[in-house]
Write a protein that holds these residues in place. Structure first.
Motif, PDB file in Angstrom:
ATOM      1  N   LEU A  38       0.833  -1.214   0.000  1.00 45.25           N
ATOM      2  CA  LEU A  38       0.000   0.000   0.000  1.00 45.25           C
ATOM      3  C   LEU A  38       0.855   1.247   0.000  1.00 45.25           C
ATOM      4  CD1 LEU A  38      -2.792  -1.062   2.524  1.00 45.25           C
ATOM      5  CD2 LEU A  38      -3.005  -0.830   0.046  1.00 45.25           C
ATOM      6  N   ALA A  39       1.963   1.225   0.746  1.00 43.06           N
ATOM      7  CA  ALA A  39       2.837   2.410   0.809  1.00 43.06           C
ATOM      8  C   ALA A  39       3.465   2.677  -0.549  1.00 43.06           C
ATOM      9  CB  ALA A  39       3.917   2.211   1.884  1.00 43.06           C
ATOM     10  N   ARG A  40       3.969   1.617  -1.208  1.00 41.66           N
ATOM     11  CA  ARG A  40       4.555   1.817  -2.534  1.00 41.66           C
ATOM     12  C   ARG A  40       3.513   2.327  -3.527  1.00 41.66           C
ATOM     13  NH1 ARG A  40       7.221  -3.403  -1.453  1.00 41.66           N
ATOM     14  NH2 ARG A  40       9.457  -3.020  -1.030  1.00 41.66           N
ATOM     15  N   ARG A 103      13.798  10.497  11.076  1.00 43.39           N
ATOM     16  CA  ARG A 103      14.538   9.414  10.435  1.00 43.39           C
ATOM     17  C   ARG A 103      14.441   9.483   8.908  1.00 43.39           C
ATOM     18  NH1 ARG A 103      12.301   4.015  12.811  1.00 43.39           N
ATOM     19  NH2 ARG A 103      13.312   3.281  10.909  1.00 43.39           N
ATOM     20  N   LEU A 104      13.299   9.929   8.425  1.00 40.32           N
ATOM     21  CA  LEU A 104      13.077   9.948   6.989  1.00 40.32           C
ATOM     22  C   LEU A 104      13.952  10.970   6.280  1.00 40.32           C
ATOM     23  CD1 LEU A 104       9.204   9.599   6.822  1.00 40.32           C
ATOM     24  CD2 LEU A 104      10.933   7.817   6.645  1.00 40.32           C
ATOM     25  N   GLN A 105      14.441  11.976   6.995  1.00 39.54           N
ATOM     26  CA  GLN A 105      15.291  12.997   6.380  1.00 39.54           C
ATOM     27  C   GLN A 105      16.667  12.434   6.031  1.00 39.54           C
ATOM     28  OE1 GLN A 105      15.338  16.346   8.992  1.00 39.54           O
ATOM     29  NE2 GLN A 105      13.158  16.752   8.823  1.00 39.54           N
ATOM     30  N   LYS A 106      16.998  11.269   6.541  1.00 41.95           N
ATOM     31  CA  LYS A 106      18.324  10.692   6.333  1.00 41.95           C
ATOM     32  C   LYS A 106      18.311   9.491   5.397  1.00 41.95           C
ATOM     33  CE  LYS A 106      19.683  12.065  11.037  1.00 41.95           C
ATOM     34  NZ  LYS A 106      20.213  11.592  12.334  1.00 41.95           N
ATOM     35  N   GLN A 111      11.025   2.339   4.401  1.00 38.09           N
ATOM     36  CA  GLN A 111      11.367   2.252   5.814  1.00 38.09           C
ATOM     37  C   GLN A 111      10.221   1.608   6.597  1.00 38.09           C
ATOM     38  OE1 GLN A 111      14.342   3.606   7.385  1.00 38.09           O
ATOM     39  NE2 GLN A 111      14.984   3.495   5.238  1.00 38.09           N
ATOM     40  N   VAL A 112      10.570   0.662   7.527  1.00 39.90           N
ATOM     41  CA  VAL A 112       9.614   0.153   8.522  1.00 39.90           C
ATOM     42  C   VAL A 112       9.786   1.035   9.746  1.00 39.90           C
ATOM     43  CG1 VAL A 112       8.894  -1.815   9.893  1.00 39.90           C
ATOM     44  CG2 VAL A 112       9.786  -2.161   7.574  1.00 39.90           C
ATOM     45  N   LEU A 113       8.809   1.901   9.993  1.00 38.13           N
ATOM     46  CA  LEU A 113       8.956   2.909  11.043  1.00 38.13           C
ATOM     47  C   LEU A 113       8.515   2.351  12.401  1.00 38.13           C
ATOM     48  CD1 LEU A 113       7.632   5.985   9.064  1.00 38.13           C
ATOM     49  CD2 LEU A 113       9.973   5.173   9.286  1.00 38.13           C
ATOM     50  N   ASP A 121       3.726   0.595  10.780  1.00 35.04           N
ATOM     51  CA  ASP A 121       3.848   1.871  10.053  1.00 35.04           C
ATOM     52  C   ASP A 121       4.982   1.729   9.030  1.00 35.04           C
ATOM     53  OD1 ASP A 121       3.784   5.368  11.012  1.00 35.04           O
ATOM     54  OD2 ASP A 121       4.257   4.433   9.107  1.00 35.04           O
ATOM     55  N   ILE A 122       4.637   1.849   7.722  1.00 32.73           N
ATOM     56  CA  ILE A 122       5.600   1.722   6.622  1.00 32.73           C
ATOM     57  C   ILE A 122       5.653   3.038   5.865  1.00 32.73           C
ATOM     58  CG2 ILE A 122       6.194   0.519   4.483  1.00 32.73           C
ATOM     59  CD1 ILE A 122       6.441  -1.276   6.842  1.00 32.73           C
ATOM     60  N   ALA A 123       6.865   3.491   5.484  1.00 28.20           N
ATOM     61  CA  ALA A 123       7.031   4.719   4.699  1.00 28.20           C
ATOM     62  C   ALA A 123       7.770   4.385   3.403  1.00 28.20           C
ATOM     63  CB  ALA A 123       7.810   5.777   5.485  1.00 28.20           C
ATOM     64  N   ALA A 124       7.186   4.816   2.258  1.00 31.49           N
ATOM     65  CA  ALA A 124       7.808   4.603   0.950  1.00 31.49           C
ATOM     66  C   ALA A 124       8.160   5.959   0.346  1.00 31.49           C
ATOM     67  CB  ALA A 124       6.850   3.854   0.014  1.00 31.49           C
ATOM     68  N   PRO A 125       9.364   6.086  -0.273  1.00 33.78           N
ATOM     69  CA  PRO A 125       9.768   7.392  -0.825  1.00 33.78           C
ATOM     70  C   PRO A 125       8.994   7.738  -2.091  1.00 33.78           C
ATOM     71  CG  PRO A 125      11.385   5.731  -1.386  1.00 33.78           C
ATOM     72  CD  PRO A 125      10.395   5.064  -0.466  1.00 33.78           C
ATOM     73  N   VAL A 126       8.672   9.038  -2.245  1.00 28.59           N
ATOM     74  CA  VAL A 126       8.065   9.565  -3.467  1.00 28.59           C
ATOM     75  C   VAL A 126       9.209  10.207  -4.254  1.00 28.59           C
ATOM     76  CG1 VAL A 126       6.344  11.095  -4.472  1.00 28.59           C
ATOM     77  CG2 VAL A 126       5.896   9.977  -2.263  1.00 28.59           C
TER      78      VAL A 126
END
Length: 916
Positions: A38-40, A103-106, A111-113, A121-126
């Motif tokens: 879903l994040a991707r 954390r996302l700034q680096k 990322q599994v947050l 909580d998963i974060a995928a880069p745009v």
């Protein structure tokens, strides 16, 4: 036996809880994988909305994720943590301040947050074009996931308690024969514990042990059925979400989805509608798309698809023509994205199709209009005639109408030859119509030089002309355009400049360059026909007094009056020339020395008797004359001029206002009396390093000029008392006796040493002798390398006379150093004007307009025209111009009006030591 039953019951309980725990771990892993997917998906679908800063579109994308049953939240943030869109719209626009965002700034990878019992909580880069523009975050609730597990867990506990009760109740019975069945159940339980989910208890009994086995099998069936249902629901949801998200990329356009493995294509209703078809008229075959691509576009289109699927190009985007149902072709813009497996092999290609036919038509019309408008705009002020592809006139501008003496409506549809005649102005021969040749060959055609256009009224116009083809967007020839302008004034100016190229502007006499041409003819006749001629070298004796006491204007007037006086003393067959400054030359054709002496005496007496009056002052004048005979023994022009000069100096040394005939042994006498003295001084000054560098600024004329100021380096000599020796005192002797290369090398060494520590732009004068020195060019290259000077900071200045006299070596010198990045200026330009002919052979960057034109520019219209003409010629050739002798602000303003680039003179800056 009761103990055994209890042990088995406990083992059953452990097994059930182990199974539940494994089921919980499986569901947790599924939720983690789904969160990643879903994040991707959210990251891929958010790119265009983040780039366009469209909050509404972004929140619609995010809202589509809310259908997922265990979603806690979905959001898109920028790299600084600002919320661009959120399932809770009240949070849009605020900044996240949790440690997770930091954390996302680096990082710029998925990322599994958070991953705990409550939340995933998963974060995928745009990312676009390799640049991180945001993060897509998906949060899934573990608590909701665990609710699905509770049903299984409760049933498991019930069966566990049943198993314990049955085991205890029938312990006695188990002691009497049930031990074998229980062992079978224990073996199956152990196998399931090790991952064997599909084994079952095979106890065909009607007692309690058989019922326990059936209950055990039913429990396993229930667990597997629930697990399968959860997995199936997740797969369907993922497929639905994937299709929905891909469809979102083609909003308001036709959508297609090509399953590469099955060779089927989904075409959206909008895609079919754009091509004029109903829902049922298009099948799911890829041929429905391929067959409608224009045949001319098909090879390129197929290659583009292939290159994209094979990963040879990064983006799938192309413009093509598609056949409409009515048979016409419509322009489409297609964009797509491939879905690839873990080996990067594409198994789906999904994209959109946009009808851009109207935009293409507008683009074509604009292209046609722009083509005509651009050519016409470039012709403002000139005559412009356009024709169709058959050469028939369809347009004339007012200038063309005036020259041709016809209105446009009177000549529409006529051939150009019907209304004008083109002839050579000098010979009267017919000149070919350039329009006809342009249409035949499809190329730009220039009119022949010296063409005269004669209209139907028999009025001729001197013109310069070119004809160019006009093409449509497909490159087809649709006509031609002829552009011409009246060059009568220019040709007249050219004639005047041709005259000036061989004459001295101030006195109207033949100049040095033309005199050398005539000397050459006389020398040739002396060698070939044994004829005898005589050359007189005249140097005024009191000219410097006039200049110093009354200024240059008085000096110029004296020269003009003396030129008129001298001209009356020579024969029509003779040549009187101004050599420069206060020096004149007279070529007496077919005249021996005895007869020449009589003419020389007449010239001396005329000058001696002349009394020059300027304002309230009167000046006596005199002239020293050197005489040399030109015969079969004479060697070359340079030798004749040098020998006559030596004889003239001998006359000056003997008391001035005298005549001296050159004899071969006179050279030693002349050297003793004058020049050899300076030769000795110059050599000693070089040995004792008694030279210093001065500099004078050369500044941009316009205050808004993009060019920067630079300095001209000037050399001065010190006498033995460290007094400055003016350059005009020692430079002539140094040039005459070939000492200038040594002086120029000294200047190069010291100027480069200065530039090594002070990287400014400078100009260095190079003498004609140095140009002819074979070692000088190598010396300059060596010093550039030794001092590591930036070549673009160096401009070498060569006088017009030196460049023309040493044309071959000058060309080589300029060519070699320009390769390294050095620049060049042509000094005293316009003094002879013959250099207009040579200028195209000399690749210079600056023209220094001779100061004799500049200093009187506001008082003498001819000087003004000359400066303007030289400036325009220079700019036409891409050469910047520098005006010398700028002595006041009025001259600077006039130069600014003309458009001269740089100025130099006492009104700008006086020479001062380069090293303070």
């Amino acid at each position: 036996m009761l103990g055994i039953a209890l042990v088995h019951a406990v083992l059953m309980t452990i097994f059930v809880y182990d199974l539940v725990e494994r089921q919980s771990h499986f569901l947790h892993q599924q939720s983690l994988d789904q969160a990643r997917s879903l994040a991707r998906s959210l990251a891929a679908n958010s790119t265009s909305w983040v780039l366009s800063n469209d909050v509404i579109g972004l929140e619609e994308i995010i809202d589509s994720q809310s259908t997922y049953p265990t979603l806690e939240y979905a959001m898109v943030i920028n790299p600084d943590g600002r919320v661009l869109g959120h399932t809770d719209t009240d949070k849009t626009g605020f900044y996240l301040i949790d440690n997770v965002s930091k954390r996302l700034q680096k990082s710029n990878s998925l990322q599994v947050l958070i991953d705990n019992n409550r939340l995933v909580d998963i974060a995928a880069p745009v990312i676009t074009n390799g640049n991180l523009i945001g993060w897509a975050r998906i949060g899934l609730s573990q608590e909701r996931i665990s609710e699905g597990l509770q049903i299984v867990t409760i049933k498991g506990l019930i069966y566990t308690f049943i198993a314990i009760a049955v085991g205890t109740l029938f312990a006695y019975l188990m002691a009497r024969g049930l031990t074998g069945g229980l062992r079978q159940l224990l073996t199956i339980a152990d196998g399931i514990t090790h991952g064997q989910r599909h084994i079952r208890a095979n106890i065909d009994r009607h007692d309690e042990l058989g019922q326990l086995a059936r209950d055990f099998n039913q429990m396993l069936d229930t667990l597997n059925e629930n697990e399968f249902k959860i997995w199936l629901a997740q797969e369907k949801l993922a497929e639905s979400e994937e299709r929905f998200n891909l469809a979102m990329q083609g909003t308001n356009d036709g959508l297609w989805d090509w399953d590469i493995n099955s060779h089927t294509v989904y075409y959206s209703p909008r895609w079919k509608q754009m091509l004029g078809y109903s829902e049922q008229e298009i099948t799911e075959s890829r041929d429905e798309w391929t067959d409608r691509v224009h045949p001319d576009d098909r090879p390129l289109v197929e290659q583009h698809v292939k290159d994209y699927l094979e990963g040879n190009i990064e983006h799938y985007e192309q413009t093509l023509r598609m056949r409409h149902r009515d048979g016409t072709y419509r322009w489409h813009m297609e964009r797509g994205i491939a879905v690839r497996d873990n080996k990067s092999k594409a198994y789906r290609l999904v994209g959109t199709s946009t009808d851009i036919t109207e935009e293409k038509e507008i683009e074509r019309q604009l292209f046609d209009e722009k083509e005509r408008a651009m050519v016409t705009l470039h012709s403002i002020g000139d005559g412009v005639i356009t024709t169709d592809e058959k050469g028939k006139i369809n347009f004339m501008n007012p200038v063309a109408e005036s020259v041709i003496a016809y209105a446009t409506q009177d000549v529409l549809g006529k051939q150009l030859d019907e209304i004008i005649t083109l002839k050579n102005e000098d010979t009267g021969d017919p000149v070919e119509n350039p329009i006809r040749r342009c249409l035949e060959q499809g190329v730009v055609v220039d009119l022949e030089p010296d063409t005269l256009l004669i209209n139907h009224r028999e009025i001729g116009h001197a013109i310069e002309d070119s004809a160019a083809p006009i093409r449509d967007q497909e490159g087809r020839l649709i006509g031609a355009i002829m552009v011409f302008h009246d060059v009568a004034v220019t040709r007249q100016l050219t004639r005047e400049m041709t005259w000036q190229a061989s004459h001295d502007v101030l006195t109207g006499l033949i100049n040095r360059s033309e005199l050398e041409n005539r000397l050459k003819k006389s020398l040739d006749s002396a060698h070939q026909d044994n004829e005898v001629h005589t050359f007189l070298y005249l140097d005024l004796d009191q000219f410097k007094v006039v200049n110093d006491t009354s200024g240059h204007i008085a000096g110029d007037e004296l020269l003009k009056q003396l030129a008129f006086l001298l001209q009356k003393q020579v024969r029509e067959s003779d040549t009187l020339a101004r050599l420069g400054g206060d020096e004149f030359g007279v070529l007496l054709n077919r005249c021996n020395t005895d007869r020449a002496l009589k003419i020389a005496n007449k010239l001396r007496d005329a000058v001696n008797d002349f009394r020059f009056v300027w304002k309230d002052k009167a000046f006596d004048t005199g002239v020293s004359i050197g005489v040399i005979e030109i015969n079969s023994k004479s060697h070359d022009i340079a030798g004749i001029l040098s020998s006559a000069d030596i004889a003239c100096y001998a006359a000056k040394d003997l008391g001035r206002n005298r005549i001296h005939v050159y004899q071969p042994d006179d050279e030693e006498l002349s050297q003793r009396h004058h020049e050899m003295q300076w030769v000795t001084h110059i050599k000693k000054a070089l040995e004792e390093d008694r030279f210093i560098l001065y500099a004078q600024s050369i500044v941009p004329v316009s205050p808004d000029s993009p060019y920067r100021e630079h300095k001209e380096v000037l050399v001065r000599m010190l006498d033995q008392n460290n007094n400055i020796v003016p350059p005009f005192t020692f430079i002539p002797a140094a040039e005459r006796y070939n000492l200038m290369p040594a002086i120029d090398k000294w200047v190069i060494d010291n100027a480069f040493f200065y530039l090594q520590k002070n990287p400014i732009s400078i100009t260095i004068n190079i003498s004609g002798n140095s140009l002819g020195d074979n070692d000088f060019l190598s010396h300059v290259k060596h010093k550039l390398h030794e001092y590591q000077i930036e070549p673009s900071n160096i401009c070498f200045e060569i006088t017009e006379t030196s460049a023309i006299t040493h044309l071959t070596t000058a060309e080589r010198f300029i060519r070699e150093l320009k390769k390294l990045g050095c620049r060049f200026a042509l000094d005293d330009f316009g003094s002879g004007l013959s250099s207009f002919t040579y200028l195209k052979n000399l690749s210079v960057d600056y023209l220094k307009i001779d100061g004799s034109f500049v200093k009187d520019i506001n008082d003498n219209p001819i000087d003004y025209v000359m400066v303007k003409a030289i400036n325009e010629v220079g700019h036409a050739m891409g050469i910047m111009t520098i005006a010398e002798f700028v002595e006041n602000e009025e001259i600077l303003k006039t130069l600014r009006t003309i458009g001269v680039d740089f100025a130099q003179g006492y009104g700008i800056d006086r020479p001062s030591p380069l090293i303070g």
